[in-house]
Write a protein that holds these residues in place. Structure first.
Motif, PDB file in Angstrom:
ATOM      1  N   THR A  64       0.803  -1.217   0.000  1.00  0.00           N
ATOM      2  CA  THR A  64       0.000   0.000   0.000  1.00  0.00           C
ATOM      3  C   THR A  64       0.842   1.275   0.000  1.00  0.00           C
ATOM      4  O   THR A  64       0.290   2.371  -0.044  1.00  0.00           O
ATOM      5  CB  THR A  64      -0.923   0.019   1.232  1.00  0.00           C
ATOM      6  N   SER A  65       2.152   1.137   0.058  1.00  0.00           N
ATOM      7  CA  SER A  65       3.045   2.292   0.098  1.00  0.00           C
ATOM      8  C   SER A  65       4.458   1.826  -0.220  1.00  0.00           C
ATOM      9  O   SER A  65       4.748   0.621  -0.254  1.00  0.00           O
ATOM     10  CB  SER A  65       3.023   2.933   1.488  1.00  0.00           C
ATOM     11  N   TYR A  66       5.354   2.770  -0.425  1.00  0.00           N
ATOM     12  CA  TYR A  66       6.756   2.410  -0.638  1.00  0.00           C
ATOM     13  C   TYR A  66       7.331   1.743   0.613  1.00  0.00           C
ATOM     14  O   TYR A  66       8.132   0.807   0.518  1.00  0.00           O
ATOM     15  CB  TYR A  66       7.574   3.653  -0.978  1.00  0.00           C
ATOM     16  N   GLU A  67       6.893   2.206   1.789  1.00  0.00           N
ATOM     17  CA  GLU A  67       7.361   1.606   3.036  1.00  0.00           C
ATOM     18  C   GLU A  67       6.938   0.148   3.134  1.00  0.00           C
ATOM     19  O   GLU A  67       7.690  -0.692   3.654  1.00  0.00           O
ATOM     20  CB  GLU A  67       6.831   2.397   4.232  1.00  0.00           C
ATOM     21  N   ALA A  68       5.750  -0.155   2.638  1.00  0.00           N
ATOM     22  CA  ALA A  68       5.270  -1.541   2.661  1.00  0.00           C
ATOM     23  C   ALA A  68       6.120  -2.426   1.760  1.00  0.00           C
ATOM     24  O   ALA A  68       6.374  -3.594   2.074  1.00  0.00           O
ATOM     25  CB  ALA A  68       3.804  -1.595   2.236  1.00  0.00           C
ATOM     26  N   VAL A  69       6.577  -1.875   0.636  1.00  0.00           N
ATOM     27  CA  VAL A  69       7.472  -2.628  -0.252  1.00  0.00           C
ATOM     28  C   VAL A  69       8.804  -2.867   0.450  1.00  0.00           C
ATOM     29  O   VAL A  69       9.351  -3.977   0.432  1.00  0.00           O
ATOM     30  CB  VAL A  69       7.695  -1.871  -1.580  1.00  0.00           C
ATOM     31  N   ALA A  70       9.328  -1.825   1.095  1.00  0.00           N
ATOM     32  CA  ALA A  70      10.610  -1.942   1.792  1.00  0.00           C
ATOM     33  C   ALA A  70      10.563  -2.984   2.898  1.00  0.00           C
ATOM     34  O   ALA A  70      11.574  -3.637   3.184  1.00  0.00           O
ATOM     35  CB  ALA A  70      11.007  -0.585   2.378  1.00  0.00           C
ATOM     36  N   ALA A  77      10.813   5.850  -3.781  1.00  0.00           N
ATOM     37  CA  ALA A  77      10.961   4.487  -3.267  1.00  0.00           C
ATOM     38  C   ALA A  77      12.244   4.347  -2.462  1.00  0.00           C
ATOM     39  O   ALA A  77      12.251   3.766  -1.364  1.00  0.00           O
ATOM     40  CB  ALA A  77      10.945   3.496  -4.428  1.00  0.00           C
ATOM     41  N   LYS A  78      13.339   4.877  -2.982  1.00  0.00           N
ATOM     42  CA  LYS A  78      14.616   4.785  -2.284  1.00  0.00           C
ATOM     43  C   LYS A  78      14.561   5.515  -0.942  1.00  0.00           C
ATOM     44  O   LYS A  78      15.097   5.036   0.065  1.00  0.00           O
ATOM     45  CB  LYS A  78      15.726   5.373  -3.153  1.00  0.00           C
ATOM     46  N   SER A  79      13.915   6.666  -0.913  1.00  0.00           N
ATOM     47  CA  SER A  79      13.809   7.445   0.327  1.00  0.00           C
ATOM     48  C   SER A  79      13.021   6.695   1.385  1.00  0.00           C
ATOM     49  O   SER A  79      13.235   6.896   2.590  1.00  0.00           O
ATOM     50  CB  SER A  79      13.136   8.795   0.051  1.00  0.00           C
ATOM     51  N   ALA A  80      12.110   5.820   0.936  1.00  0.00           N
ATOM     52  CA  ALA A  80      11.299   5.048   1.872  1.00  0.00           C
ATOM     53  C   ALA A  80      11.979   3.753   2.310  1.00  0.00           C
ATOM     54  O   ALA A  80      11.411   2.987   3.089  1.00  0.00           O
ATOM     55  CB  ALA A  80       9.940   4.723   1.243  1.00  0.00           C
ATOM     56  N   GLY A  81      13.173   3.493   1.797  1.00  0.00           N
ATOM     57  CA  GLY A  81      13.917   2.314   2.213  1.00  0.00           C
ATOM     58  C   GLY A  81      13.864   1.140   1.270  1.00  0.00           C
ATOM     59  O   GLY A  81      14.382   0.057   1.585  1.00  0.00           O
ATOM     60  N   VAL A  82      13.250   1.304   0.093  1.00  0.00           N
ATOM     61  CA  VAL A  82      13.212   0.214  -0.881  1.00  0.00           C
ATOM     62  C   VAL A  82      14.635   0.001  -1.417  1.00  0.00           C
ATOM     63  O   VAL A  82      15.315   0.951  -1.811  1.00  0.00           O
ATOM     64  CB  VAL A  82      12.249   0.529  -2.034  1.00  0.00           C
ATOM     65  N   LEU A  83      15.083  -1.244  -1.438  1.00  0.00           N
ATOM     66  CA  LEU A  83      16.437  -1.561  -1.863  1.00  0.00           C
ATOM     67  C   LEU A  83      16.546  -1.625  -3.386  1.00  0.00           C
ATOM     68  O   LEU A  83      15.562  -1.913  -4.085  1.00  0.00           O
ATOM     69  CB  LEU A  83      16.864  -2.900  -1.270  1.00  0.00           C
ATOM     70  N   SER A  99      11.035  -8.212   1.841  1.00  0.00           N
ATOM     71  CA  SER A  99      12.225  -8.472   1.031  1.00  0.00           C
ATOM     72  C   SER A  99      11.894  -9.199  -0.271  1.00  0.00           C
ATOM     73  O   SER A  99      12.685  -9.156  -1.221  1.00  0.00           O
ATOM     74  CB  SER A  99      13.244  -9.291   1.829  1.00  0.00           C
ATOM     75  N   ASP A 100      10.726  -9.853  -0.322  1.00  0.00           N
ATOM     76  CA  ASP A 100      10.356 -10.593  -1.523  1.00  0.00           C
ATOM     77  C   ASP A 100       9.541  -9.743  -2.501  1.00  0.00           C
ATOM     78  O   ASP A 100       9.117 -10.243  -3.551  1.00  0.00           O
ATOM     79  CB  ASP A 100       9.568 -11.856  -1.149  1.00  0.00           C
ATOM     80  N   ALA A 101       9.303  -8.470  -2.174  1.00  0.00           N
ATOM     81  CA  ALA A 101       8.499  -7.614  -3.043  1.00  0.00           C
ATOM     82  C   ALA A 101       9.365  -6.997  -4.135  1.00  0.00           C
ATOM     83  O   ALA A 101      10.485  -6.556  -3.881  1.00  0.00           O
ATOM     84  CB  ALA A 101       7.831  -6.518  -2.226  1.00  0.00           C
ATOM     85  N   ARG A 102       8.843  -6.974  -5.358  1.00  0.00           N
ATOM     86  CA  ARG A 102       9.550  -6.378  -6.487  1.00  0.00           C
ATOM     87  C   ARG A 102       8.683  -5.255  -7.062  1.00  0.00           C
ATOM     88  O   ARG A 102       7.510  -5.444  -7.363  1.00  0.00           O
ATOM     89  CB  ARG A 102       9.824  -7.432  -7.572  1.00  0.00           C
ATOM     90  N   LEU A 103       9.310  -4.089  -7.230  1.00  0.00           N
ATOM     91  CA  LEU A 103       8.595  -2.892  -7.654  1.00  0.00           C
ATOM     92  C   LEU A 103       9.097  -2.423  -9.012  1.00  0.00           C
ATOM     93  O   LEU A 103      10.291  -2.207  -9.212  1.00  0.00           O
ATOM     94  CB  LEU A 103       8.796  -1.782  -6.614  1.00  0.00           C
ATOM     95  N   GLY A 104       8.176  -2.233  -9.957  1.00  0.00           N
ATOM     96  CA  GLY A 104       8.523  -1.742 -11.285  1.00  0.00           C
ATOM     97  C   GLY A 104       8.409  -0.232 -11.365  1.00  0.00           C
ATOM     98  O   GLY A 104       7.416   0.345 -10.897  1.00  0.00           O
ATOM     99  N   ILE A 105       9.414   0.416 -11.954  1.00  0.00           N
ATOM    100  CA  ILE A 105       9.446   1.871 -12.084  1.00  0.00           C
ATOM    101  C   ILE A 105      10.034   2.220 -13.451  1.00  0.00           C
ATOM    102  O   ILE A 105      10.947   1.534 -13.926  1.00  0.00           O
ATOM    103  CB  ILE A 105      10.307   2.513 -10.972  1.00  0.00           C
ATOM    104  N   ILE A 106       9.526   3.274 -14.073  1.00  0.00           N
ATOM    105  CA  ILE A 106      10.105   3.741 -15.324  1.00  0.00           C
ATOM    106  C   ILE A 106      11.403   4.468 -15.004  1.00  0.00           C
ATOM    107  O   ILE A 106      11.445   5.349 -14.145  1.00  0.00           O
ATOM    108  CB  ILE A 106       9.146   4.695 -16.073  1.00  0.00           C
ATOM    109  N   ALA A 107      12.471   4.115 -15.679  1.00  0.00           N
ATOM    110  CA  ALA A 107      13.791   4.711 -15.428  1.00  0.00           C
ATOM    111  C   ALA A 107      13.736   6.223 -15.558  1.00  0.00           C
ATOM    112  O   ALA A 107      13.212   6.756 -16.535  1.00  0.00           O
ATOM    113  CB  ALA A 107      14.821   4.130 -16.391  1.00  0.00           C
ATOM    114  N   GLY A 108      14.264   6.915 -14.550  1.00  0.00           N
ATOM    115  CA  GLY A 108      14.331   8.368 -14.580  1.00  0.00           C
ATOM    116  C   GLY A 108      13.143   9.081 -13.980  1.00  0.00           C
ATOM    117  O   GLY A 108      13.177  10.299 -13.796  1.00  0.00           O
ATOM    118  N   GLN A 109      12.082   8.350 -13.655  1.00  0.00           N
ATOM    119  CA  GLN A 109      10.907   9.000 -13.081  1.00  0.00           C
ATOM    120  C   GLN A 109      11.081   9.209 -11.581  1.00  0.00           C
ATOM    121  O   GLN A 109      11.877   8.539 -10.912  1.00  0.00           O
ATOM    122  CB  GLN A 109       9.636   8.210 -13.400  1.00  0.00           C
ATOM    123  N   VAL A 110      10.302  10.157 -11.033  1.00  0.00           N
ATOM    124  CA  VAL A 110      10.470  10.560  -9.635  1.00  0.00           C
ATOM    125  C   VAL A 110      10.140   9.444  -8.659  1.00  0.00           C
ATOM    126  O   VAL A 110      10.568   9.477  -7.501  1.00  0.00           O
ATOM    127  CB  VAL A 110       9.604  11.797  -9.306  1.00  0.00           C
TER     128      VAL A 110
END
Length: 245
Positions: free
Chosen positions: A101-107, A126-132, A110-121
């Motif tokens: 439900t949030s970037y923190e939930a993904v972080a 996600a990184k600021s929320a602790g997603v590896l 450890s088994d969660a994988r998040l798709g993002i368009i390269a270069g988008q905010v």
């Protein structure tokens, strides 16, 4: 006067229709504004997200469809007044099996994988929320990311809440659902704006003048509603515009 505007495949903001014509909320807004300032010929140039800023800087086209305004991007291009204000969200499989439900939930998974368009905010969010880094899968464009989501290569696709909501309502995405993020206690929601080469002063001035007159009008709201943009997304931009301009 002829203007070339670059866009990417990212419904409901912009996409290529079956007749190969560009369409979408941002495309229509640009067309209305450019016609109003006397542009006689509008050419729509399909590109990739990572080419939007270089293309403007190098003069390959005159204007980009709206993208999120950041200090880093503002060093490279000139932004118009804000045209929408939109928070993030996820597109994921119905039932949200991993409760993302949030970037923190993904972080937290450890088994969660998040798709993002390269270069988008969304990457920095996600990184600021602790997603590896190992949890993030980067894609060139939205169609590739959604294909990977359907195939189970990723658990969620991060984009705008509005865009994901519209995608989830599509008949092609019956097995997917959208989850909007809570934007936090400060109430601030990111704003999006058209972008231009910093030397193109006359075009920037003319577009801004017309945008200030047009945004929030009955015609503007009716046009945007057809694409799923509500008063919330429009009024947030107008408030930001009033504070800054």
């Amino acid at each position: 006067m002829k203007i070339t505007i670059a866009y990417i495949e990212e419904p409901p903001f912009g996409w290529t229709g079956r007749d190969q014509a560009a369409m979408g909320a941002d495309i229509e807004l640009a067309d209305v504004v450019l016609r109003a300032i006397g542009v006689s010929t509008i050419h729509h140039h399909l590109t990739s997200f990572d080419e939007l800023l270089p293309g403007i800087q190098e003069g390959r086209w005159d204007m980009n469809v709206p993208l999120f305004v950041t200090p880093e991007r503002a060093q490279r291009v000139a932004f118009s007044v804000p045209v929408w204000s939109i928070g993030d969200g996820f597109l994921l499989h119905c039932g949200n099996p991993k409760v993302l439900t949030s970037y923190e939930a993904v972080a937290a998974r450890s088994d969660a994988r998040l798709g993002i368009i390269a270069g988008q905010v969304q990457f920095e969010s996600a990184k600021s929320a602790g997603v590896l880094d190992r949890q993030i899968v980067l894609f060139k464009d939205q169609p590739d990311a959604i294909s990977a989501l359907r195939a189970g290569m990723i658990d969620a696709y991060a984009s705008t809440a509005v865009g994901n909501r519209v995608l989830a309502e599509s008949a092609d995405n019956a097995a997917l659902e959208a989850v909007a993020h809570n934007n936090g206690g400060d109430g601030r929601v990111p704003i999006g704006a058209f972008s231009f080469n910093k030397s193109n002063h006359d075009l920037i001035k003319a577009v801004n003048k017309r945008l200030i007159e047009y945004l929030g009008s009955a015609d503007h709201r009716a046009r945007m509603e057809r694409y799923g943009l509500t008063h919330t997304e429009i009024d947030g931009a107008i408030i930001s515009q009033s504070a800054k301009y």
